[in-house]
Motif scaffolding. Structure first.
Motif, PDB file in Angstrom:
ATOM      1  N   ARG A 101       0.723  -1.287   0.064  1.00  0.00           N
ATOM      2  CA  ARG A 101      -0.145   0.071   0.134  1.00  0.00           C
ATOM      3  C   ARG A 101       0.714   1.366   0.024  1.00  0.00           C
ATOM      4  O   ARG A 101       0.683   2.261  -0.476  1.00  0.00           O
ATOM      5  CB  ARG A 101      -1.134   0.127   1.175  1.00  0.00           C
ATOM      6  N   LEU A 102       2.046   1.247   0.455  1.00  0.00           N
ATOM      7  CA  LEU A 102       2.930   2.496   0.982  1.00  0.00           C
ATOM      8  C   LEU A 102       3.625   2.633  -0.533  1.00  0.00           C
ATOM      9  O   LEU A 102       3.516   3.833  -0.888  1.00  0.00           O
ATOM     10  CB  LEU A 102       3.984   2.204   1.827  1.00  0.00           C
ATOM     11  N   ASP A 103       4.006   1.432  -1.083  1.00  0.00           N
ATOM     12  CA  ASP A 103       5.022   1.686  -2.244  1.00  0.00           C
ATOM     13  C   ASP A 103       4.874   0.398  -3.308  1.00  0.00           C
ATOM     14  O   ASP A 103       5.643  -0.274  -3.169  1.00  0.00           O
ATOM     15  CB  ASP A 103       6.304   2.022  -2.139  1.00  0.00           C
ATOM     16  N   PRO A 104       3.840   0.298  -4.292  1.00  0.00           N
ATOM     17  CA  PRO A 104       3.736  -0.925  -4.827  1.00  0.00           C
ATOM     18  C   PRO A 104       5.030  -0.983  -5.922  1.00  0.00           C
ATOM     19  O   PRO A 104       5.230  -2.233  -5.941  1.00  0.00           O
ATOM     20  CB  PRO A 104       2.604  -0.487  -5.870  1.00  0.00           C
ATOM     21  N   ASP A 105       5.939  -0.017  -5.973  1.00  0.00           N
ATOM     22  CA  ASP A 105       7.183  -0.121  -6.815  1.00  0.00           C
ATOM     23  C   ASP A 105       8.101  -0.892  -5.969  1.00  0.00           C
ATOM     24  O   ASP A 105       8.977  -1.972  -6.499  1.00  0.00           O
ATOM     25  CB  ASP A 105       7.715   0.883  -7.214  1.00  0.00           C
ATOM     26  N   LEU A 106       8.204  -0.549  -4.587  1.00  0.00           N
ATOM     27  CA  LEU A 106       9.142  -1.235  -3.779  1.00  0.00           C
ATOM     28  C   LEU A 106       8.504  -2.783  -3.513  1.00  0.00           C
ATOM     29  O   LEU A 106       9.367  -3.603  -3.639  1.00  0.00           O
ATOM     30  CB  LEU A 106       9.166  -0.548  -2.397  1.00  0.00           C
ATOM     31  N   ALA A 107       7.271  -2.679  -3.241  1.00  0.00           N
ATOM     32  CA  ALA A 107       6.637  -4.283  -2.943  1.00  0.00           C
ATOM     33  C   ALA A 107       7.012  -5.286  -4.428  1.00  0.00           C
ATOM     34  O   ALA A 107       7.183  -6.419  -4.039  1.00  0.00           O
ATOM     35  CB  ALA A 107       5.482  -4.107  -2.773  1.00  0.00           C
ATOM     36  N   SER A 108       6.884  -4.653  -5.282  1.00  0.00           N
ATOM     37  CA  SER A 108       7.297  -5.502  -6.689  1.00  0.00           C
ATOM     38  C   SER A 108       8.540  -5.732  -6.961  1.00  0.00           C
ATOM     39  O   SER A 108       9.081  -6.543  -7.627  1.00  0.00           O
ATOM     40  CB  SER A 108       6.495  -4.978  -7.673  1.00  0.00           C
ATOM     41  N   GLY A 109       9.564  -4.605  -6.478  1.00  0.00           N
ATOM     42  CA  GLY A 109      10.810  -4.692  -7.071  1.00  0.00           C
ATOM     43  C   GLY A 109      11.807  -5.225  -6.046  1.00  0.00           C
ATOM     44  O   GLY A 109      12.853  -5.520  -6.292  1.00  0.00           O
ATOM     45  N   ALA A 110      11.323  -5.328  -4.659  1.00  0.00           N
ATOM     46  CA  ALA A 110      12.189  -5.856  -3.757  1.00  0.00           C
ATOM     47  C   ALA A 110      12.311  -7.324  -3.547  1.00  0.00           C
ATOM     48  O   ALA A 110      11.499  -7.919  -4.222  1.00  0.00           O
ATOM     49  CB  ALA A 110      11.891  -5.293  -2.278  1.00  0.00           C
ATOM     50  N   THR A 111      13.163  -7.837  -3.158  1.00  0.00           N
ATOM     51  CA  THR A 111      13.425  -9.306  -2.862  1.00  0.00           C
ATOM     52  C   THR A 111      12.883  -9.626  -1.476  1.00  0.00           C
ATOM     53  O   THR A 111      13.579  -8.918  -0.447  1.00  0.00           O
ATOM     54  CB  THR A 111      14.678 -10.131  -2.902  1.00  0.00           C
ATOM     55  N   PHE A 112      11.983 -10.468  -1.008  1.00  0.00           N
ATOM     56  CA  PHE A 112      11.410 -10.508   0.318  1.00  0.00           C
ATOM     57  C   PHE A 112      12.198 -11.892   0.853  1.00  0.00           C
ATOM     58  O   PHE A 112      11.996 -12.824   0.114  1.00  0.00           O
ATOM     59  CB  PHE A 112       9.898 -10.778   0.585  1.00  0.00           C
ATOM     60  N   ALA A 113      12.786 -12.028   1.994  1.00  0.00           N
ATOM     61  CA  ALA A 113      13.268 -13.317   2.397  1.00  0.00           C
ATOM     62  C   ALA A 113      12.996 -13.491   3.778  1.00  0.00           C
ATOM     63  O   ALA A 113      13.081 -12.706   4.750  1.00  0.00           O
ATOM     64  CB  ALA A 113      14.882 -13.096   2.507  1.00  0.00           C
ATOM     65  N   MET A 114      12.809 -14.865   4.039  1.00  0.00           N
ATOM     66  CA  MET A 114      12.485 -15.576   5.350  1.00  0.00           C
ATOM     67  C   MET A 114      13.742 -16.381   5.754  1.00  0.00           C
ATOM     68  O   MET A 114      13.899 -17.568   5.031  1.00  0.00           O
ATOM     69  CB  MET A 114      11.205 -16.404   5.397  1.00  0.00           C
ATOM     70  N   ILE A 115      14.492 -15.925   6.856  1.00  0.00           N
ATOM     71  CA  ILE A 115      15.683 -16.768   7.403  1.00  0.00           C
ATOM     72  C   ILE A 115      15.170 -17.480   8.275  1.00  0.00           C
ATOM     73  O   ILE A 115      14.833 -16.903   9.523  1.00  0.00           O
ATOM     74  CB  ILE A 115      16.775 -15.623   7.760  1.00  0.00           C
ATOM     75  N   GLU A 116      15.083 -18.661   8.225  1.00  0.00           N
ATOM     76  CA  GLU A 116      14.237 -20.028   8.980  1.00  0.00           C
ATOM     77  C   GLU A 116      15.233 -21.067   9.186  1.00  0.00           C
ATOM     78  O   GLU A 116      15.399 -21.481   8.030  1.00  0.00           O
ATOM     79  CB  GLU A 116      13.060 -20.129   8.595  1.00  0.00           C
TER      80      GLU A 116
END
Length: 362
Positions: A101-116
């Motif tokens: 919601r804050l920034d669709p460009d960031l949400a679509s351009g970033a890599t999201f990682a779960m370190i588990e």
């Protein structure tokens, strides 16, 4: 006697007493019988409830902080937004929704990682996130993350990293170990060999007999790895845990089971073992890597990030019962008699990068 307790007793009978950090590691992370590898400890049905499970407001405000840190860093893309020790995945779920919601460009351009490290919790996290449209990947260590700016959060991460304990005995200090008493049950003892005084807190020489000092080399090593990555590639970090801002002497090792405390040695593998985090030690590691370390309480952080305003918006169109629940959540997360004072916050930022509520802070 739990299956893991039987194995620990057999191990001590064969090899002798084991240090606290080895005992903690077995209890929490043993592949066959460890606490985090065999159960889902979070939520009302588990052994404890973390802040993201209390209210969506927590994850939303953490996401806002991450977004502001990304903006203050020059809006780098590609970038990695990561959570280390993600529990059930609730925090990341709320962050993804908020960032989109804050920034669709960031949400679509970033890599999201779960370190588990737990395969069981990895599956729980995948169920929580569901069919997310974002690029979410799972990693066992920080080392396998992409070599790019890293914006990382850890909530109740460091408290479960094993510690060492030292006991003031006679003229010096001895390492506290787990051995067997005359009935062949687990018991704490003072180890045989002397302790390197450089490992002890500065005020250790004034501590009375029987005092316990805690150090956490595994925690500082983990923070060093994170700080080195941010120092090299840019980014920021936010770490929230219960602990103290000033180092000192004292025993904080505890076991939690079914939302209540129990004997640390009673049920290995079936209770969560934690200790209070020495935030001053973590901050020193951060600063040694040329970064800024800002410390505050969870209450001051959430208030500074606007939790009261967010609660007001959530409750604007809600009924009386819902507004009371929201108000209760705010009190639990930020109130001085609840998590607000007990939990502390460490923000890691490059020098010269200011992000509220730490802008201008030391």
């Amino acid at each position: 006697m739990t299956r893991l307790k039987t194995r620990i007793v057999d191990l001590i009978e064969a090899l002798g007493p084991i240090p606290i950090n080895e005992y903690m590691a077995m209890c929490l992370f043993d592949p066959a019988d460890g606490y985090y590898t065999t159960r889902e400890p979070f939520g009302a049905a588990g052994d404890f409830i973390t802040a993201p499970e209390i209210s969506q407001m927590f994850g939303e405000l953490v996401a806002v902080w991450m977004y502001q840190a990304w903006q203050a860093s020059g809006r780098p893309l590609p970038a990695t937004i990561a959570e280390i020790g993600p529990g059930r995945g609730t925090l990341m779920k709320d962050m993804l929704r908020t960032l989109s919601r804050l920034d669709p460009d960031l949400a679509s351009g970033a890599t999201f990682a779960m370190i588990e490290t737990s395969p069981r919790l990895t599956e729980v996290q995948k169920q929580t996130l569901g069919a997310t449209p974002f690029a979410v990947g799972w990693h066992e260590t920080i080392e396998t993350l992409p070599q790019q700016p890293l914006f990382i959060v850890g909530n109740e991460l460091f408290d479960a990293v094993p510690i060492r304990q030292f006991l003031r005995a006679g003229a010096g200090w001895r390492e506290r170990v787990v051995g067997l008493d005359e009935t062949n049950d687990l018991c704490f003892f003072a180890g045989a060999g002397p302790v390197d005084p450089t490992l002890l807190p500065a005020d250790a020489t004034q501590a009375p007999q029987g005092s316990i000092a805690e150090v956490a080399p595994a925690r500082t090593a983990l923070m060093a790895t994170i700080a080195e990555r941010i120092s090299r590639h840019g980014g920021a970090g936010l770490f929230i845990d219960y602990g103290h801002l000033q180092p000192g002497v004292g025993d904080t090792l505890q076991a939690l089971r079914s939302h209540d405390h129990e004997d640390v040695l009673a049920n290995p593998g079936e209770a969560d073992l934690t200790s209070h985090v020495d935030f001053a030690a973590l901050a020193a590691i951060v600063r040694a890597h040329g970064l800024e370390a800002h410390l505050t309480t969870q209450g001051d952080f959430l208030l500074g990030m606007g939790i009261l305003e967010r609660a007001g918006r959530l409750g604007a169109d809600a009924g009386q019962a819902a507004r009371e629940r929201i108000a209760g959540d705010v009190e639990r997360l930020a109130g001085p008699q609840a998590m607000g004072e007990l939990f502390k916050v460490l923000a890691v930022l490059p020098r010269g990068v200011a992000v509220r509520p730490f802008a201008g802070a030391d």
